[in-house]
Motif scaffolding. Structure first.
Motif, PDB file in Angstrom:
ATOM      1  N   HIS A 260      -8.304   2.511  -9.000  1.00  0.00           N
ATOM      2  CA  HIS A 260      -7.164   1.989  -8.257  1.00  0.00           C
ATOM      3  C   HIS A 260      -6.246   1.158  -9.148  1.00  0.00           C
ATOM      4  O   HIS A 260      -5.026   1.183  -8.968  1.00  0.00           O
TER       5      HIS A 260
ATOM      6  N   SER B  69      -4.339   3.877   9.290  1.00  0.00           N
ATOM      7  CA  SER B  69      -4.474   3.833   7.837  1.00  0.00           C
ATOM      8  C   SER B  69      -3.163   4.134   7.129  1.00  0.00           C
ATOM      9  O   SER B  69      -3.048   3.958   5.937  1.00  0.00           O
TER      10      SER B  69
ATOM     11  N   ASP C 170      -3.651   4.344  -1.874  1.00  0.00           N
ATOM     12  CA  ASP C 170      -4.430   3.144  -2.182  1.00  0.00           C
ATOM     13  C   ASP C 170      -4.470   2.130  -1.037  1.00  0.00           C
ATOM     14  O   ASP C 170      -4.531   0.925  -1.274  1.00  0.00           O
ATOM     15  N   CYS C 171      -4.449   2.591   0.199  1.00  0.00           N
ATOM     16  CA  CYS C 171      -4.520   1.669   1.334  1.00  0.00           C
ATOM     17  C   CYS C 171      -5.809   0.847   1.300  1.00  0.00           C
ATOM     18  O   CYS C 171      -5.799  -0.361   1.550  1.00  0.00           O
ATOM     19  N   ASP C 172      -6.937   1.495   0.996  1.00  0.00           N
ATOM     20  CA  ASP C 172      -8.208   0.775   0.955  1.00  0.00           C
ATOM     21  C   ASP C 172      -8.213  -0.285  -0.135  1.00  0.00           C
ATOM     22  O   ASP C 172      -8.810  -1.352   0.028  1.00  0.00           O
ATOM     23  N   TYR C 173      -7.559   0.029  -1.244  1.00  0.00           N
ATOM     24  CA  TYR C 173      -7.525  -0.945  -2.341  1.00  0.00           C
ATOM     25  C   TYR C 173      -6.847  -2.230  -1.891  1.00  0.00           C
ATOM     26  O   TYR C 173      -7.354  -3.328  -2.113  1.00  0.00           O
TER      27      TYR C 173
ATOM     28  N   ALA D 115       0.826  -1.203   0.000  1.00  0.00           N
ATOM     29  CA  ALA D 115       0.000   0.000   0.000  1.00  0.00           C
ATOM     30  C   ALA D 115       0.864   1.258   0.000  1.00  0.00           C
ATOM     31  O   ALA D 115       1.990   1.255   0.499  1.00  0.00           O
TER      32      ALA D 115
ATOM     33  N   GLU E 196     -12.780   0.648  -8.563  1.00  0.00           N
ATOM     34  CA  GLU E 196     -11.819  -0.424  -8.793  1.00  0.00           C
ATOM     35  C   GLU E 196     -10.916  -0.081  -9.972  1.00  0.00           C
ATOM     36  O   GLU E 196      -9.693  -0.226  -9.898  1.00  0.00           O
TER      37      GLU E 196
ATOM     38  N   ARG F 215      -6.310  -3.156   1.209  1.00  0.00           N
ATOM     39  CA  ARG F 215      -6.895  -3.707   2.426  1.00  0.00           C
ATOM     40  C   ARG F 215      -8.236  -4.393   2.174  1.00  0.00           C
ATOM     41  O   ARG F 215      -8.581  -5.362   2.845  1.00  0.00           O
ATOM     42  N   TYR F 216      -9.009  -3.884   1.188  1.00  0.00           N
ATOM     43  CA  TYR F 216     -10.361  -4.416   0.978  1.00  0.00           C
ATOM     44  C   TYR F 216     -10.531  -5.076  -0.393  1.00  0.00           C
ATOM     45  O   TYR F 216     -11.002  -6.206  -0.492  1.00  0.00           O
ATOM     46  N   TYR F 217     -10.170  -4.351  -1.469  1.00  0.00           N
ATOM     47  CA  TYR F 217     -10.401  -4.886  -2.800  1.00  0.00           C
ATOM     48  C   TYR F 217      -9.533  -6.113  -3.097  1.00  0.00           C
ATOM     49  O   TYR F 217     -10.020  -7.114  -3.620  1.00  0.00           O
TER      50      TYR F 217
END
Length: 527
Positions: free
Chosen positions: A235, A402, A109-112, A105, A232, A114-116
């Motif tokens: 990212h 985060s 793009d931490c959420d990408y 990460a 999506e 971590r989740y995607y």
């Protein structure tokens, strides 16, 4: 009296009709908002009949149907693991999620990751196998795999099996007559991991070849046209742009072939609202890559003439209006969006300053390169960029769940640029020291190559300057003349043994026809 009133009432128009006489209020008919039509119809705000592969409306109006925006993220149903997976696959997936995702990460793009990405690995077979193959390679090279119940030979065998399975899944996708956005996304993500697998043991040539193919694929699909339709896709495009920058800058190598610009993508994106910090970053990175390609193509020449200077300035002037548009849009975005994460805001601010320097620097023909001091006028800008980095890393807001690491790739590459080109002695040393201390060792425990190479370049330049006979003369600890600046860096050997060799040539080496200095380092290419 009554008759008069009656006749008056009958003569006057009836301006207050009864409820029975009033027409029913006209209701505005709203068409349902459709998110599954083709891109052409959606951009024209017309109803799409959603015929496949090309909608009938586009055929009747003789327009190019841009395909369908099949949802990528929400349509993937999260499961515990793909059906029929083996215990080894589950362990490799666990290693990927708990060890590799965290280090991948960056500021935007931490959420990408971590989740995607966990959802991708557990729902898409091609990504499941590709990430498992990378995990097996990384696990085998990380200390003592036997201590964790894994054998190196077995892990390498698993890597081959998983890589082959991922390749077969991707090939099955490519045999379709029509590829959806989801199919394209899977292929792009899989290719990213294939490149990482090739680059992990140090096979830089294979990595470059695979990366080049992905570049052509992204351009062929014009992937930037999908970023408004799916988070999506946004990212994924960011991931690709980041990998382009890493390829071109992480080793500070002088490019052997001219790079490619991203003007068409920038022009397209600048017609859309700048609605997020990641979009601002993508646009600026594409401008930076385009500008970097222009300048690097000039600096690599050993006999640049005044005509070359004029041609480079012309190309640079073509990019500058796009940069000014980005600057205005980003300032408006900052005004309307006050709560930007400080690390991401700092990364953008520093990159903006360095990009502005590259637009304003003065170029000279190579015959005057010994006296060329194009970086000198920008000491104040370099100092400002350094101050932003320093203040961001010491601010309490930088340390959050985060953002587990103190800084990420965007600030890192900016630090490399400062250490390489800033002419202020104390500042470039501070940038190199921070780059070395903040960049963690890789999975194998060895340091990454780039900080070591930066330090070697600085040491080489300062050692050469001690016997300077140029005008202006080098002043150790204060000033290095351009004659002793390292102008080119070539990779001699990037072997799997992790003992790398680089050829560093100063301006004096190039002018006098000397072979330069060989720098060796035992490290890994990427952390």
């Amino acid at each position: 009296m009554d008759s008069s009133a009656t006749s008056s009432a009958s003569a006057a128009p009836n301006i207050t009709p009864s409820k029975e006489q009033r027409p029913a209020p006209r209701k505005k008919r709203w068409a349902p908002r459709v998110r599954t039509g083709c891109w052409t119809c959606r951009s024209r705000h017309v109803k799409c009949d959603e015929a496949r592969p090309i909608c009938m409306r586009c055929q009747k109006t003789q327009r190019k149907c841009a395909g369908y925006l099949d949802p990528i993220g929400p349509s993937l149903q999260l499961s515990t693991a793909p059906a029929g997976c083996c215990p080894e696959g589950l362990r490799l997936n666990s290693y990927f999620l708990h060890h590799l995702v965290r280090s991948a990460a960056d500021e935007f793009d931490c959420d990408y990751w971590r989740y995607y990405m966990p959802r991708f690995t557990q729902t898409v077979p091609a990504i499941w196998h590709a990430t498992n193959a990378l995990s097996a390679l990384m696990w085998a090279g990380n200390g003592d795999p036997a201590a964790a119940g894994a054998d190196c030979a077995k892990l390498h065998k698993l890597a081959v099996v998983q890589h082959s399975a991922a390749m077969n899944d991707v090939l099955r996708l490519t045999r379709k007559n029509t590829l959806s956005v989801a199919d394209k996304a899977v292929i792009v993500v899989a290719n990213f991991f294939f490149c990482a697998i090739a680059g992990h043991p140090g096979n830089i040539e294979t990595f470059m070849a695979m990366h080049g193919k992905t570049v052509r694929l992204i351009r062929h699909w014009r992937f930037w046209e999908l970023v408004d339709s799916s988070a999506e896709a946004m990212h994924l495009f960011h991931l690709f742009i980041k990998s382009v920058r890493i390829r071109e800058e992480s080793l500070l190598l002088t490019c052997q072939t001219p790079g490619e610009g991203w003007e068409d993508a920038v022009v397209f994106l600048q017609k859309r609202p700048l609605g997020s910090v990641i979009k601002a970053y993508i646009e600026l990175e594409m401008l930076w890559i385009s500008l970097y390609a222009v300048l690097d193509g000039f600096f690599v020449r050993s006999s640049a003439t005044m005509l070359d200077v004029e041609a480079t300035n012309t190309r640079r002037a073509e990019l500058q209006p796009l940069f000014l548009i980005w600057e205005r849009r980003y300032q408006a975005f900052l005004f309307c969006t006050p709560n930007i994460h400080p690390v991401g805001a700092a990364a953008l601010s520093v990159r903006y300053i360095l990009t502005r320097i590259c637009f304003e620097m003065h170029l000279q023909p190579f015959e005057h390169v010994a006296e060329e001091t194009c970086w000198d006028p920008f000491e104040e800008e370099f100092t400002l960029a350094w101050r932003i980095i320093e203040e961001t890393l010491t601010a309490p807001a930088s340390f959050t769940k985060s953002s587990p690491a103190r800084f990420r790739p965007s600030l890192r590459t900016s630090l490399q640029f400062i250490a390489r080109y800033c002419r202020k002695h104390s500042l470039r040393h501070a940038a190199a020291a921070l780059l070395r201390s903040e960049l963690p060792n890789g999975q194998s425990g060895k340091p990454p190559t780039t900080p070591l190479l930066v330090e070697s370049i600085i040491t080489l330049e300062e050692s050469e300057s001690k016997t300077c006979g140029q005008v202006p003369r080098c002043q150790p600890g204060e000033f290095i003349c351009n004659w002793h600046r390292v102008a080119k860096v070539h990779a001699i050997s990037l072997e799997e043994s992790e003992c790398h060799e680089f050829q560093c040539l100063t301006v004096g080496d190039i002018m006098d026809g000397r072979p330069g200095t060989t720098v060796r380092s035992t490290a890994i290419l990427w952390a």
